[in-house]
Design a protein around this motif. Structure first.
Motif, PDB file in Angstrom:
ATOM      1  N   MET A 138      -1.607  11.169 -14.577  1.00  0.00           N
ATOM      2  CA  MET A 138      -1.446  11.450 -13.154  1.00  0.00           C
ATOM      3  C   MET A 138      -2.729  11.108 -12.402  1.00  0.00           C
ATOM      4  O   MET A 138      -2.724  10.411 -11.392  1.00  0.00           O
TER       5      MET A 138
ATOM      6  N   THR B 138      -0.514  -1.257  -6.245  1.00  0.00           N
ATOM      7  CA  THR B 138      -1.945  -1.537  -6.277  1.00  0.00           C
ATOM      8  C   THR B 138      -2.195  -2.992  -6.659  1.00  0.00           C
ATOM      9  O   THR B 138      -3.011  -3.681  -6.030  1.00  0.00           O
TER      10      THR B 138
ATOM     11  N   THR C 265       3.006   2.828  -8.478  1.00  0.00           N
ATOM     12  CA  THR C 265       1.592   2.748  -8.140  1.00  0.00           C
ATOM     13  C   THR C 265       0.988   1.471  -8.685  1.00  0.00           C
ATOM     14  O   THR C 265       0.219   0.780  -8.001  1.00  0.00           O
ATOM     15  N   VAL C 266       1.342   1.151  -9.944  1.00  0.00           N
ATOM     16  CA  VAL C 266       0.780  -0.056 -10.546  1.00  0.00           C
ATOM     17  C   VAL C 266       1.224  -1.290  -9.752  1.00  0.00           C
ATOM     18  O   VAL C 266       0.401  -2.136  -9.390  1.00  0.00           O
TER      19      VAL C 266
ATOM     20  N   LYS D 261       0.852  -1.204   0.000  1.00  0.00           N
ATOM     21  CA  LYS D 261       0.000   0.000   0.000  1.00  0.00           C
ATOM     22  C   LYS D 261       0.878   1.241   0.000  1.00  0.00           C
ATOM     23  O   LYS D 261       0.616   2.217  -0.681  1.00  0.00           O
TER      24      LYS D 261
ATOM     25  N   VAL E 254       2.137   7.377  -6.141  1.00  0.00           N
ATOM     26  CA  VAL E 254       1.246   8.518  -6.362  1.00  0.00           C
ATOM     27  C   VAL E 254       1.961   9.807  -5.989  1.00  0.00           C
ATOM     28  O   VAL E 254       1.891  10.822  -6.694  1.00  0.00           O
TER      29      VAL E 254
ATOM     30  N   LEU F 163      -6.242   4.637  -9.731  1.00  0.00           N
ATOM     31  CA  LEU F 163      -5.765   3.271  -9.523  1.00  0.00           C
ATOM     32  C   LEU F 163      -5.482   3.036  -8.046  1.00  0.00           C
ATOM     33  O   LEU F 163      -5.894   2.032  -7.466  1.00  0.00           O
ATOM     34  N   PHE F 164      -4.811   3.989  -7.460  1.00  0.00           N
ATOM     35  CA  PHE F 164      -4.473   3.889  -6.049  1.00  0.00           C
ATOM     36  C   PHE F 164      -5.733   3.829  -5.191  1.00  0.00           C
ATOM     37  O   PHE F 164      -5.840   3.018  -4.264  1.00  0.00           O
TER      38      PHE F 164
ATOM     39  N   GLY G  65      -7.265   0.513  -5.421  1.00  0.00           N
ATOM     40  CA  GLY G  65      -6.520  -0.440  -4.610  1.00  0.00           C
ATOM     41  C   GLY G  65      -6.858  -0.312  -3.141  1.00  0.00           C
ATOM     42  O   GLY G  65      -7.116  -1.302  -2.450  1.00  0.00           O
ATOM     43  N   LEU G  66      -6.908   0.933  -2.663  1.00  0.00           N
ATOM     44  CA  LEU G  66      -7.286   1.157  -1.262  1.00  0.00           C
ATOM     45  C   LEU G  66      -8.698   0.668  -1.009  1.00  0.00           C
ATOM     46  O   LEU G  66      -8.998   0.111   0.051  1.00  0.00           O
TER      47      LEU G  66
ATOM     48  N   ALA H  14       2.443   1.875  -3.340  1.00  0.00           N
ATOM     49  CA  ALA H  14       1.515   2.568  -4.230  1.00  0.00           C
ATOM     50  C   ALA H  14       1.425   4.037  -3.848  1.00  0.00           C
ATOM     51  O   ALA H  14       1.433   4.927  -4.718  1.00  0.00           O
ATOM     52  N   ALA H  15       1.360   4.296  -2.554  1.00  0.00           N
ATOM     53  CA  ALA H  15       1.248   5.687  -2.104  1.00  0.00           C
ATOM     54  C   ALA H  15       2.474   6.481  -2.520  1.00  0.00           C
ATOM     55  O   ALA H  15       2.373   7.624  -2.986  1.00  0.00           O
TER      56      ALA H  15
ATOM     57  N   ALA I  60       4.417  10.719  -8.710  1.00  0.00           N
ATOM     58  CA  ALA I  60       3.769  11.212  -9.929  1.00  0.00           C
ATOM     59  C   ALA I  60       3.230  12.618  -9.720  1.00  0.00           C
ATOM     60  O   ALA I  60       3.467  13.522 -10.530  1.00  0.00           O
ATOM     61  N   THR I  61       2.505  12.819  -8.610  1.00  0.00           N
ATOM     62  CA  THR I  61       1.970  14.163  -8.363  1.00  0.00           C
ATOM     63  C   THR I  61       3.096  15.112  -7.990  1.00  0.00           C
ATOM     64  O   THR I  61       3.049  16.286  -8.290  1.00  0.00           O
TER      65      THR I  61
ATOM     66  N   VAL J 180      -3.367   7.406 -12.222  1.00  0.00           N
ATOM     67  CA  VAL J 180      -2.581   6.770 -11.168  1.00  0.00           C
ATOM     68  C   VAL J 180      -3.296   6.930  -9.828  1.00  0.00           C
ATOM     69  O   VAL J 180      -3.383   5.989  -9.032  1.00  0.00           O
TER      70      VAL J 180
ATOM     71  N   VAL K 188       4.332   6.142 -11.761  1.00  0.00           N
ATOM     72  CA  VAL K 188       3.265   5.324 -12.348  1.00  0.00           C
ATOM     73  C   VAL K 188       3.535   3.852 -12.084  1.00  0.00           C
ATOM     74  O   VAL K 188       2.655   3.106 -11.618  1.00  0.00           O
TER      75      VAL K 188
END
Lengths: 112, 140, 804
Positions: free
Chosen positions: C772, B128, B124-125, B69, B76, C778-779, C782-783, B72-73, B79-80, C775, B121
């Motif tokens: 963006m 997830t 995250t993929v 988790k 993100v 997607l997250f 998943g959560l 993935a975080a 990316a952001t 993503v 990306v």
């Protein structure tokens, strides 16, 4: 080729719709999965088929096939995977909690 | 998910490195050849899932003590982060930049900030994908 | 970042910090820490006073969405300064008061968070020059008010009051938004200052009067004007500091602010004059009339607030005449109504704030606010008694308190307006001073009720048993500061006039050349004129009416109970709930399949219908690429697999068939020159299939559909129609030649984005925003999966926590 694919898309959409209209959760989820196949083909075909080379500059001098639909589909594939996963888990959570995967039976259950 | 399957294990031991290498290769080749964050992430993620299926959870977890988790975080965030980061350089939101750098040993290399974005990306993929499969698999 | 943005933002930031560091902060100190914010903001704002008094204004623009004309422009002038000083000043006192008022057991961090949220929002309202930003802050004040009214949300009455205030103020807010949009349509700008500057250009527009009415609706609902005032008494369920702050000193003044702000725009209209003045006067009368019969101290104050807001509103209406007449030496006199309005705005905040705090003290120490159970508290609570006397007398309009000054000016304004012969005042105009006078008598009566019934007479025995005592010092500081102001303003009113009110007058009357001319010298004594006689009449008749109260109180019973405004409101709400419920239940029957059928039928009817209606069929097969045999084979495989899926009996078969479809699509991607897609599709399809298989462990077996043959046939027909429509769209769109393709742009990917894989540069650069957000989606998915699985159904708690 394009017309043929469009007819295929139509058939896939019909099958997806029929599955979504059923009462069983798994069939509904499968229906959405088939929808995504149909839509991917639809978007790709809109850019024209076999009109050029692979859209990688180093591979040829062009003309290239339309790259924009491909980028859109790439996004869509991953998203549809995520939504399918979410739907599946939602389905099995529902099944565990209520002991049924039939939408009409779920309707009869009292709200929590 | 405890499967004691000698054949699977032996095969996986050999195959897993091929898959992982392929994933990394796909990730890095993405800018100029087929590949990229999504594909690379998916391949790496499925490799990790394969590991979890072949060996039991604890063994893999000991070798790879990640909370997926959080992976993935982190993705993100990357990316952001690159998106917001461009604002700090007075460029519009999400501007990417690239350039050629001369790196010792490797020679002149083409580096871009897209790679960081793509890494986000990919992470995250991976995160997830593994989270989803593990959550479902672990649940009894 | 300039200081004006900081002033608005700091409360919001602090509100967030409180929630973040809630665990670390000791409850004991929370209030004191929060107190720093309004006090320092107040001090910063006071530094503006001399500069604003010199006629300067401050504007700062932060471009937010310039493409839509949405800029965050702050504008500080005299008018916004008055309000901002009230917001921060009264805010400081209220927070100081609530430190002692609220018990440590309450969820203080929520309370202060909401209060700061409100403070920031309210500062945003008065400092925004952009109408859209103003609207956003405006609604935020409604939201924070909602949260604060429902602070004790375990009580049913709190929730009901919060809901009522939200319903009324937000519906007013929406109508105001419509009015703002109309202004934008007319003037092409969202900036209030630009609209004011170009008012002649828009005043003939056919949307002008509708915009006026809609904006007034917003102001009236917020400022609790008749008949929308019904939310205010119910809002008294909020903790008393909140009532003192939001529902008497600041939030309800937002409507007043809006009316004053828009006076230069709409002031010239007759509709504006009569609506604002009329509604104000009716509210003034109705509020004071109802206040007399209340038995709850807070309810008396609520109705009295309604009434006083009406007074200010009617003054603004009277003052708008000057805008209509335009500037001349004779018309300046009519601006004095507005001057009185702004003056009373400040005065009201001082004495009403003190009175609310007084009621809070009584409630806190004695445990009741019912005047039938109170009495004789004078000897026990001498300080509180002093506050009550000064506050009430100021409200009643007696010297030597500030209420006297503004009330005299109010009378003067109502009398002066009679000399005009515009807006057909001569026929009905006499009603204006008459209503004002009657309402003031009633005001006097309820002021005596507040003092007499609470503090004079004998102490009721049940209260005596509780051994009541004076409030702690901390609770007395804030009201004492306020009543000091009440007296100080009476003795030095011109200080206020010169520094605070004069610049505000300049903002309300931008076309009038000199603000000094519009700033009268306020004096308590100006001979035996008609205003003074009216005040004397108020006192005499007020005392008489109070003595005879029990004889004339019967008139309150004349109105039938089920025709009160509240009853009508309740009926409207219940009826609309019932009607919408019955309509919704007719088609939302809880069956997913039915919902899908609605969607599909509308889809087919709208899309295919448009095709038929516009004869939009087009098909250009001549441009099609040639079909190879292996492609044909792949198409047939997919068609058979798809049809097989419909009849599949077991879930494993279904999933594998779906997999076949997915891999076939991947093959198509290869054929159609999309290597990235093919790779992705292959991996995703494998993982999806695996996912299905893992999930089947937890899912029931696939049963044959129990539906009847008729249902199956109709579903089949719908499906075929949907498929046909999709094909129709597809055939029409493919090979469409009317527009140029945009894809050639992306073929410059190497020059523009430094990558040779066009698809990848689109994802990572050209349209990276999509990626963006994808993503992020997607997250979140998943959560969602993780949470759904690890969610353990919460143990059912006792269903009834009502009024615990």
């Amino acid at each position: 080729m394009e017309s043929l694919i469009m007819i295929l898309v139509g058939i896939l959409a019909s099958v997806g719709t029929y599955l979504i209209l059923s009462r069983n959760i798994i069939r509904v989820i499968l229906g959405t999965a088939i929808y995504s196949h149909a839509v991917h083909l639809l978007i790709l075909t809109m850019g024209g088929l076999k009109k050029g080379d692979v859209p990688i500059l180093s591979q040829s001098e062009g003309p290239f096939t339309d790259a924009l639909p491909q980028a859109l589909i790439l996004t869509a594939i991953v998203i549809s995977f995520a939504t399918t996963a979410l739907l599946l888990v939602l389905a099995y959570r529902t099944y565990k909690t209520n002991g049924s995967d039939d939408f009409h039976e779920l309707r009869e259950m009292p709200d929590e | 998910m405890k499967i004691n399957d000698v054949i699977l294990r032996t095969v996986v031991k050999g195959v897993i490195f091929i898959i992982l290498t392929l994933g990394v290769y796909l990730f890095f080749s993405g800018h100029n050849a087929p590949g990229g964050g999504f594909i690379g992430g998916l391949v790496l993620g499925s490799a990790i899932v394969l590991l979890y299926i072949t060996y039991d959870l604890e063994t893999v977890h000991k070798k790879m003590p990640f909370d997926f988790k959080k992976v993935a975080a982190l993705g993100v965030l990357l990316a952001t982060g690159t998106a917001v980061g461009s604002i700090l350089f007075d460029a519009p939101f999400l501007s990417q930049t690239d350039g050629y750098f001369n790196i010792p040993i490797l020679g002149e290399k083409h580096l871009t900030t897209v790679t960081i974005f793509e890494a986000g990306v990919a992470l995250t993929v991976i995160g997830t994908l593994v989270t989803i499969i593990l959550s479902i698999g672990e649940d009894e | 970042m300039t200081i004006d943005f900081a002033i608005i933002l700091i409360p919001f930031i602090m509100a967030a910090l409180i929630l973040l560091f809630n665990k670390q902060l000791r409850k004991k100190y929370l209030g004191w820490i929060v107190l720093i914010i309004p006090v320092s903001l107040f001090l910063i704002l006071t530094t503006y006073i001399p500069r604003i008094a010199n006629g300067e204004t401050y504007t700062h623009t932060y471009e937010w969405i310039p493409a839509f004309n949405l800029n965050f422009t702050t504008y500080i002038d005299g008018l916004s300064l008055i309000l901002s000083l009230l917001i921060t000043g009264v805010g400081s006192l209220v927070i100081l008061y609530s430190i002692f008022y609220l018990s440590m057991k309450e969820s203080l961090h929520h309370f202060y968070c909401y209060l700061l949220l409100f403070m920031g929002a309210m500062l945003g309202v008065v400092f925004s020059d952009n109408l859209m930003v103003l609207y956003a802050f405006w609604e935020l004040t409604s939201v924070s008010s909602f949260l604060l009214i429902a602070f004790w949300h375990h009580r049913k009455a709190s929730r009901a009051g919060a809901r009522k205030s939200m319903t009324i103020t937000v519906s007013g807010g929406v109508s105001m938004l419509t009015g703002f949009l109309m202004l934008y349509v007319m003037s092409g700008t969202f900036s209030i200052r630009e609209i004011i500057a170009n008012v002649e250009k828009i005043s003939e527009h056919s949307l002008f009067i509708p915009a006026l009415i809609l904006i007034l609706l917003g102001a009236f609902t917020k400022s609790a004007q008749f008949p929308f005032h019904i939310w205010l008494p119910d809002a008294m369920e909020a903790p008393t500091p909140v009532s003192a702050y939001l529902h008497s000193a600041t939030m309800v003044k937002a409507g007043i602010y809006l009316v004053a702000r828009f006076t230069p725009v709409f002031g010239g209209e007759m509709v504006w004059f009569w609506t604002v003045t009329g509604v104000g006067l009716i509210t003034l009368f109705w509020g004071s009339f109802n206040a007399v019969r209340q038995t709850d101290l807070k309810a008396i104050l609520a109705f009295s607030t309604v009434s006083q807001l009406g007074l200010i509103m009617s003054l603004l209406g009277l003052g708008s005449v000057a805008v209509h007449l335009g500037y001349s030496a004779d018309t300046v006199i009519y601006t004095q109504a507005t001057f009185a309005a702004l003056f009373h705005l400040i005065n009201h905040s001082t004495f009403k704030g003190a009175l609310f705090m007084m009621v809070g003290i009584v409630d806190h120490e004695i445990g009741t606010r019912d005047i039938r159970r109170l009495g004789g508290l004078m000897s026990i609570m001498p300080f509180t008694f002093t506050i009550a006397v000064i506050g009430s007398f100021s409200m009643a309009g007696l010297p030597p308190f500030n209420g006297f000054l503004s009330k005299e000016m109010f009378f003067a304004a109502t009398v002066k307006i009679l000399q005009l012969d515009v807006f057909s005042i001569e026929s009905t105009g006499i009603l204006i001073p008459l209503i004002a006078w009657v309402a003031s008598i009633l005001t006097f009566v309820y002021c005596i009720i507040i003092v007499n019934r609470t503090f004079l007479g004998k102490i009721k025995p049940d209260i005596q048993e509780k051994n009541p005592h004076e409030a702690p010092l901390g609770m007395l500081i804030s009201p004492f500061i306020l009543i000091t102001l009440v007296i100080a303003i009476f003795f030095f009113p011109n200080l206020l006039g010169e520094y605070i009110l004069k610049p505000a007058m300049a903002s309300v009357y931008p076309t009038f050349p000199s603000a000094a001319e519009m700033t009268p010298h306020i004096s308590a004594w100006h001979g035996f004129n008609i205003e003074l006689l009216m005040t004397i009449g108020v006192i005499v008749l007020g005392i008489v009416l109070y003595r005879l109260l029990k004889y004339w109180k019967k008139i309150y019973r004349i109105f039938p109970q089920n025709w009160t405004l509240n009853a009508i409101y309740e009926r409207v709400i219940t009826t609309s709930e019932n009607v919408s419920e019955s309509i919704t239940n007719r088609y939302m029957n809880g069956k997913l399949t039915h919902y899908f059928i609605y969607i599909y039928i509308s889809f087919v009817v709208i899309v295919a219908g448009t095709f038929v209606a516009l004869d939009a069929f087009s098909w250009n097969p001549r441009l099609d690429a040639p079909v190879e045999t292996y492609e044909l084979l792949l198409v047939f495989i997919m068609i058979f697999t798809a049809i097989g899926l419909v009849f599949a009996k077991s879930r494993i078969t279904s999933v594998l068939l779906n997999g076949v479809l997915g891999y076939s699509v991947a093959f198509f991607f290869v054929i159609f020159r999309a290597p990235d897609l093919a790779l992705t599709q292959l991996v995703v399809e494998s993982v999806t299939t695996a996912l299905f298989l893992i999930c089947f462990k937890h899912l029931g077996a696939l049963k044959p559909e129990p539906s009847s043959k008729r249902v199956k046939v109709s579903n089949g027909v719908i499906s075929i129609l949907v498929g046909a429509t999709v094909t129709l769209i597809g055939l029409a769109v493919v090979n469409y030649e009317k527009f140029e393709t945009i894809s050639t742009y992306f073929e410059n990917s190497y020059e523009l984005a430094g990558g040779k894989n066009i698809v990848n540069t689109i994802l990572g650069d050209f349209r990276a925003f999509d990626t963006m957000l994808e993503v992020v989606v997607l997250f979140i998915a998943g959560l969602g999966v993780y949470t759904l699985i690890n969610l353990k159904a919460a143990k059912k708690e006792g269903a009834d926590i009502e009024n615990k």
